[in-house]
Scaffold this motif. Structure first.
Motif, short mmCIF file in Angstrom:
data_model
loop_
_atom_site.label_atom_id
_atom_site.label_comp_id
_atom_site.label_asym_id
_atom_site.label_seq_id
_atom_site.Cartn_x
_atom_site.Cartn_y
_atom_site.Cartn_z
N THR A 1 -57.50 -87.05 4.55
CA THR A 1 -55.97 -87.59 4.22
C THR A 1 -55.08 -86.77 4.68
O THR A 1 -54.02 -86.97 5.61
N ILE A 2 -55.58 -85.24 4.34
CA ILE A 2 -55.06 -83.90 5.27
C ILE A 2 -55.26 -84.11 6.68
O ILE A 2 -54.56 -83.35 6.56
N ARG A 3 -56.77 -84.23 6.54
CA ARG A 3 -56.87 -83.63 8.10
C ARG A 3 -55.92 -84.70 9.07
O ARG A 3 -55.01 -84.12 9.97
N GLN A 4 -55.83 -85.64 8.37
CA GLN A 4 -54.83 -86.41 9.51
C GLN A 4 -53.33 -86.73 9.36
O GLN A 4 -52.17 -87.09 10.36
N GLY A 5 -53.16 -85.65 8.22
CA GLY A 5 -51.88 -85.58 7.46
C GLY A 5 -51.03 -84.43 8.17
O GLY A 5 -50.18 -84.01 8.52
N SER A 6 -52.36 -83.78 9.42
CA SER A 6 -51.64 -82.55 9.38
C SER A 6 -51.13 -83.13 11.28
O SER A 6 -51.82 -83.38 12.22
N ASP A 7 -50.31 -82.03 11.08
CA ASP A 7 -49.42 -82.14 12.62
C ASP A 7 -48.57 -81.09 13.29
O ASP A 7 -47.78 -80.89 14.11
N GLY A 8 -49.66 -79.58 12.83
CA GLY A 8 -49.14 -78.57 13.06
C GLY A 8 -48.39 -78.00 12.40
O GLY A 8 -48.25 -76.45 13.20
N SER A 9 -47.07 -78.49 11.87
CA SER A 9 -46.15 -77.88 10.74
C SER A 9 -47.02 -77.36 10.05
O SER A 9 -48.36 -77.28 9.71
N LEU A 10 -46.41 -76.16 9.17
CA LEU A 10 -46.51 -75.34 7.91
C LEU A 10 -46.46 -76.05 6.46
O LEU A 10 -45.33 -76.22 6.34
N GLN A 11 -47.46 -76.33 6.23
CA GLN A 11 -47.51 -77.22 5.23
C GLN A 11 -47.97 -76.74 3.66
O GLN A 11 -49.17 -75.91 4.35
N CYS A 12 -47.42 -76.67 2.79
CA CYS A 12 -48.15 -76.63 1.40
C CYS A 12 -49.40 -77.67 0.96
O CYS A 12 -48.97 -79.16 0.63
N ILE A 13 -50.12 -76.89 -0.20
CA ILE A 13 -51.05 -78.25 -0.47
C ILE A 13 -51.23 -77.48 -2.33
O ILE A 13 -51.39 -76.34 -2.38
N LEU A 14 -51.03 -78.29 -3.58
CA LEU A 14 -51.14 -78.36 -4.96
C LEU A 14 -52.18 -78.29 -5.17
O LEU A 14 -52.85 -79.45 -4.98
N LEU A 15 -53.14 -77.46 -5.31
CA LEU A 15 -54.07 -77.72 -5.78
C LEU A 15 -54.64 -77.44 -7.72
O LEU A 15 -53.43 -75.83 -8.54
N ASN A 16 -55.12 -77.97 -8.08
CA ASN A 16 -55.25 -77.94 -9.40
C ASN A 16 -56.46 -76.84 -9.77
O ASN A 16 -57.56 -78.08 -9.69
N GLY A 17 -56.46 -75.62 -10.17
CA GLY A 17 -57.95 -75.29 -10.36
C GLY A 17 -58.78 -75.11 -10.85
O GLY A 17 -59.92 -74.75 -11.14
N CYS A 18 -57.68 -75.86 -12.05
CA CYS A 18 -58.80 -75.82 -13.68
C CYS A 18 -58.36 -76.41 -14.13
O CYS A 18 -57.80 -76.94 -14.87
N CYS A 19 -59.32 -77.66 -14.76
CA CYS A 19 -59.57 -78.79 -15.61
C CYS A 19 -58.34 -79.34 -15.02
O CYS A 19 -57.33 -79.30 -15.76
N ASP A 20 -58.42 -80.59 -13.96
CA ASP A 20 -56.89 -81.42 -13.68
C ASP A 20 -57.29 -82.40 -14.79
O ASP A 20 -57.80 -83.06 -15.57
N SER A 21 -55.70 -82.19 -15.63
CA SER A 21 -55.28 -82.77 -16.69
C SER A 21 -55.09 -84.47 -17.12
O SER A 21 -54.75 -84.92 -17.63
N ALA A 22 -54.48 -84.50 -15.64
CA ALA A 22 -54.27 -86.48 -15.24
C ALA A 22 -55.37 -87.52 -14.85
O ALA A 22 -55.55 -88.30 -15.59
N SER A 23 -56.63 -86.44 -14.76
CA SER A 23 -57.84 -87.54 -14.20
C SER A 23 -59.06 -87.19 -14.99
O SER A 23 -59.46 -87.70 -15.53
#
Length: 439
Positions: free
Chosen positions: A197-219
């Motif tokens: 999904t993020i590969r296909q959504g990469s359009d050359g512009s600078l994009q940020c991504i939120l990573l839950n680095g430990c213990c994803d609480s929602a899942s």
């Protein structure tokens, strides 16, 4: 007199017209997105049944719904009272030395304890800046505002599922393009779909991504070590800006240093030579020290090499944003966290508290399995030890609330440290899922 009356009359008409325009303006304010977490909490607070059970907030309580404090917090309070003559209800301004000690303590936790092979070199080269915040929400807001004010990016990817407030924080602070990547579905992590999904959504512009680095609480699910390496490699190859949420560092293994895999991987200079737009690390001690009502956190940025000489300017901008977003840092919790991170005895006690909390959660999962025989309670490759998401339907969640006053999270997640009335909870789960309990 006639001139004065005419002037007054025209002014009154102007005021009336402006008032009508203001009323029209306020009437056109769009409806805010519904915050399901606030709605759930409000519903729980309005439930008048005395035996109601909160399984969504993560606040550890006993059978009488009294909050259970970490023992290290109790010890730190006693030490503060003796050392600084500082009573728990002191409402004075936070001294600069406490803020400084807080920064030093958090930097030590991230770059010395958690990343001893890579962190000290970054500190020596002055490539790290930090600013205390009002919990992780304040850290995310500060990061978002800094990125958009600097015109670095207006696009951010956030995981689905996520707490409702996450997208709001980025949108309110300037991000105009919020995208979602599929983090987990039906109790399974979806790494391949996420990365595609993020590969296909990469359009050359600078994009940020939120990573839950430990213990994803929602899942209740985390990537494996191998999956994290692939994820971070993809983020690096796409030149994305990683914003790493480390709110739950220590609640996966019971050891904050061990739980910093994502940070260590990102800082591995032999594999990732240069993050050209920096790494943003967001922290909170709300869950890891039990500071639910007075949370303190931080935003830490690992700077690219070419801007290492701009630490003063970047720190000043972070402070400026911080004054706008959260003018006064939490007083008591800042003192407590600062003391715990700086005192070796208290720090060891904190690690011990976290270890006990995780072991207690593991025991709770085993007890649930013996009662309910839900096989995924034994799965350890992806499922962590803070949150469990059994996959309740919306109707089952509603039945738990209506019949038993048991409130799970908005995604059906259960905070394992909240199971104070075990038998009642198991019987309710058996009823709403039509599964048998082992007597």
């Amino acid at each position: 007199m006639l001139v004065y009356t005419a002037t007054l009359s025209s002014r009154l008409k102007l005021i009336a017209r402006n008032t009508r325009q203001l009323s029209n303006l306020l009437a056109s304010v769009p409806q805010a997105p519904q915050d399901l977490e606030f709605q759930l909490n409000e519903e729980f607070q309005n439930d008048t049944r005395k035996r109601k059970i909160d399984l969504f907030s993560g606040i550890a309580t006993d059978s009488s719904n009294e909050v259970i404090l970490f023992t290290v917090i109790q010890k730190a309070r006693q030490m503060l009272a003796k050392r600084d003559n500082n009573p728990p209800n002191d409402l004075s301004y936070l001294p600069d030395r406490v803020t400084t000690d807080l920064k030093i303590g958090i930097i030590g936790l991230i770059f010395k304890d958690s990343c001893p092979n890579y962190g000290p070199a970054l500190l020596l080269k002055k490539r790290v800046v930090i600013e205390p915040t009002d919990g992780v929400t304040g850290a995310l807001a500060t990061a978002a505002k800094l990125l958009t004010l600097s015109s670095l990016s207006n696009t951010v990817w956030i995981p689905e599922p996520s707490p409702p407030n996450t997208a709001n924080v980025f949108e309110i602070n300037g991000f105009t393009n919020i995208k979602y990547y599929p983090y987990a579905k039906n109790g399974e992590i979806t790494t391949k779909e996420w990365l595609e999904t993020i590969r296909q959504g990469s359009d050359g512009s600078l994009q940020c991504i939120l990573l839950n680095g430990c213990c994803d609480s929602a899942s209740g699910i985390d990537p494996t070590r191998e999956e994290w390496h692939e994820i971070i490699q993809t983020v690096y190859d796409l030149n994305m800006v990683p914003i790493i949420d480390m709110s739950y560092q220590g609640l996966k293994s019971g050891n904050p240093s061990s739980d910093a895999l994502v940070i260590r991987t990102c800082l591995n200079a032999s594999k990732f030579k240069e993050w050209r737009n920096g790494i943003f690390i967001c922290h909170s001690f709300k869950y890891t020290m039990g500071l639910w009502g007075d949370d303190v956190g931080s935003l830490t940025i690992v700077l690219p090499k070419e801007v290492a000489g701009k630490t003063k300017e970047i720190t000043a901008r972070m402070k400026d944003i911080g004054r706008y977003l959260h003018p006064l840092p939490p007083t008591q919790s800042s003192r407590l966290v600062s003391l715990i991170l700086s005192d070796p005895t208290l720090k060891r006690a904190w690690y011990s508290n976290l270890k006990n909390r995780v072991e207690s959660n593991i025991t709770m999962k085993r007890r649930l399995f013996h009662c309910l025989h839900w096989i995924d309670l034994l799965e350890t490759e992806h499922r962590h030890n803070m949150t469990y998401t059994p996959g309740f339907s919306e109707q089952q969640l509603e039945n738990l609330k209506r019949k038993y006053s048991i409130y799970a999270g908005i995604h059906g997640e259960l905070q394992l440290n909240s199971f104070s009335r075990f038998r009642t909870i198991c019987e309710a789960f058996e009823d709403v899922t039509a599964k048998n309990i082992k007597k």
